[in-house]
Design an enzyme around this catalytic site. Sequence first.
Site, PDB file in Angstrom:
ATOM      1  N   GLU A 182      19.117  99.542 -27.594  1.00  0.00           N
ATOM      2  CA  GLU A 182      19.206  99.218 -26.163  1.00  0.00           C
ATOM      3  C   GLU A 182      19.008 100.466 -25.315  1.00  0.00           C
ATOM      4  OE1 GLU A 182      21.291  98.670 -22.209  1.00  0.00           O
ATOM      5  OE2 GLU A 182      21.584 100.176 -23.738  1.00  0.00           O
ATOM      6  N   GLU A 183      19.597 101.571 -25.797  1.00  0.00           N
ATOM      7  CA  GLU A 183      19.579 102.809 -25.003  1.00  0.00           C
ATOM      8  C   GLU A 183      18.181 103.424 -24.908  1.00  0.00           C
ATOM      9  OE1 GLU A 183      21.971 103.477 -23.207  1.00  0.00           O
ATOM     10  OE2 GLU A 183      23.908 103.096 -24.179  1.00  0.00           O
TER      11      GLU A 183
ATOM     12  N   ASP B  90      30.678 102.176 -24.432  1.00  0.00           N
ATOM     13  CA  ASP B  90      29.249 101.791 -24.348  1.00  0.00           C
ATOM     14  C   ASP B  90      28.560 101.998 -25.687  1.00  0.00           C
ATOM     15  OD1 ASP B  90      26.659 101.230 -23.544  1.00  0.00           O
ATOM     16  OD2 ASP B  90      26.399 103.111 -22.457  1.00  0.00           O
TER      17      ASP B  90
ATOM     18  N   ASP C 139      28.141  94.359 -22.314  1.00  0.00           N
ATOM     19  CA  ASP C 139      27.799  95.778 -22.423  1.00  0.00           C
ATOM     20  C   ASP C 139      28.767  96.545 -21.533  1.00  0.00           C
ATOM     21  OD1 ASP C 139      26.597  98.264 -22.594  1.00  0.00           O
ATOM     22  OD2 ASP C 139      24.675  97.641 -21.735  1.00  0.00           O
TER      23      ASP C 139
ATOM     24  N   HIS D 276      27.923 107.869 -21.347  1.00  0.00           N
ATOM     25  CA  HIS D 276      26.832 108.573 -22.042  1.00  0.00           C
ATOM     26  C   HIS D 276      27.181 110.017 -22.384  1.00  0.00           C
ATOM     27  CE1 HIS D 276      23.340 105.590 -21.021  1.00  0.00           C
ATOM     28  NE2 HIS D 276      24.319 105.038 -21.698  1.00  0.00           N
TER      29      HIS D 276
ATOM     30  N   HIS E 264      24.925  95.359 -27.423  1.00  0.00           N
ATOM     31  CA  HIS E 264      24.145  96.374 -28.147  1.00  0.00           C
ATOM     32  C   HIS E 264      25.068  97.249 -28.989  1.00  0.00           C
ATOM     33  CE1 HIS E 264      24.663 100.201 -25.794  1.00  0.00           C
ATOM     34  NE2 HIS E 264      24.722  99.441 -24.725  1.00  0.00           N
TER      35      HIS E 264
HETATM   36  N1  PHE Z   1      22.933  99.114 -20.055  1.00  0.00           N
HETATM   37  C1  PHE Z   1      23.639 100.281 -19.566  1.00  0.00           C
HETATM   38  C2  PHE Z   1      23.831 101.259 -20.739  1.00  0.00           C
HETATM   39  O1  PHE Z   1      23.936 100.853 -21.860  1.00  0.00           O
HETATM   40  C3  PHE Z   1      24.981  99.970 -18.998  1.00  0.00           C
HETATM   41  C4  PHE Z   1      24.985  98.865 -18.005  1.00  0.00           C
HETATM   42  C5  PHE Z   1      25.421  97.625 -18.384  1.00  0.00           C
HETATM   43  C6  PHE Z   1      24.590  99.072 -16.697  1.00  0.00           C
HETATM   44  C7  PHE Z   1      25.442  96.574 -17.478  1.00  0.00           C
HETATM   45  C8  PHE Z   1      24.603  98.054 -15.782  1.00  0.00           C
HETATM   46  C9  PHE Z   1      25.037  96.800 -16.167  1.00  0.00           C
HETATM   47  O2  PHE Z   1      23.910 102.432 -20.532  1.00  0.00           O
HETATM   48 ZN    ZN Z   2      24.458 103.200 -22.337  1.00  0.00          ZN
HETATM   49 ZN    ZN Z   3      25.369  99.905 -22.851  1.00  0.00          ZN
END
Ligand code: PHE
Ligand code: ZN
Ligand code: ZN
Length: 285
Positions: A119-120, A87, A148, A248, A75
């Site tokens: 994605e978020e 991230d 990710d 985050h 993402h």
């Molecule tokens: N998808 C979550 C995010 O973007 C991070 C994540 C990735 C959590 C893979 C667990 C496994 O904040």
């Molecule tokens: Zn994230």
């Molecule tokens: Zn992420």
Amino acid sequence: GQPGRTDAFPLDIGEWRAGVPMVFADFAVGNELAATAGATVRLKVDATLQLGTDHNVIAETRHGDPRNVVMVGAHLDSVPEGPGINDNGSGSAAILETALQMKRFPVRNKVRFAFWAAEELGLLGSDQYVADLSQAERDRIRLYLNFDMVASPNYAIKLYDGDNSDNVGSPAGPPGSAEIEKRFEAFYDARDLGHVGTDFDGRSDYGPFIAVGIPSGGIFTGAEGIKTPEEAALFGGTAGTAYDPCYHQACDTIANIDATALDVNSDAIADSTARYAFNLRTIPR
Ligand code: PHE
Ligand code: ZN
Ligand code: ZN
Ligand code: ZN
């Protein structure tokens, strides 16, 4: 890119194009927070609601059998609180470099790279992409690899537990997911590097793929979770603190990257993509 417009990128791997425009509202996030607080959630779109439009960016190799698609995704969006370098600049950069290097050789299978939007906000880009595929198009996607957060500063090398053998509590993935996890394990084993299993629960863009039965896998180096003493023994770093203390947050900057993790995991990403680009024998049809 603009809707309906093909963006020209200086790449020789094929055509890059913007995905279907996606209009979203931030009630996905707002409602989650409200629900957590025990409030009544009303899905009423009104003038106070911020609306936005975003696009997935998809690129695929010119070469390769379109009946056998290897899909690789990360993402591209971040949360509004910060720049999102771990991230998920980390996963995006790793798959972009893999895409750029793919022009060195014509592949046997079609390789399709996805840079997911939103994605978020609740996996909106990947969710829309999978939802819009016909059954025939889904059947052509032999596997999906997701990246990710692959360079967390206090990293552990976590492989999505597709074979359900790591006692992390998530169900096994679609047939073929176990083989993908084993391929990543072999990569790290060959380099005498440790690895652990992690939840295969749909908390990133592979969720919509496993929901329709597409074999999937991927690498994760940890977010807000706390590193265990066992993991500190395997990977170094600090037990008892978060894998990514800037998860985050505004401090998820370029300083929030572990260069060793980014290096080895980028190699694992390139290795797995290139292998599946030529050989899908371990993945059931
Ligand atoms: N998808 C979550 C995010 O973007 C991070 C994540 C990735 C959590 C893979 C667990 C496994 O904040
Ligand atoms: Zn994230
Ligand atoms: Zn992420
Ligand atoms: Zn496992």
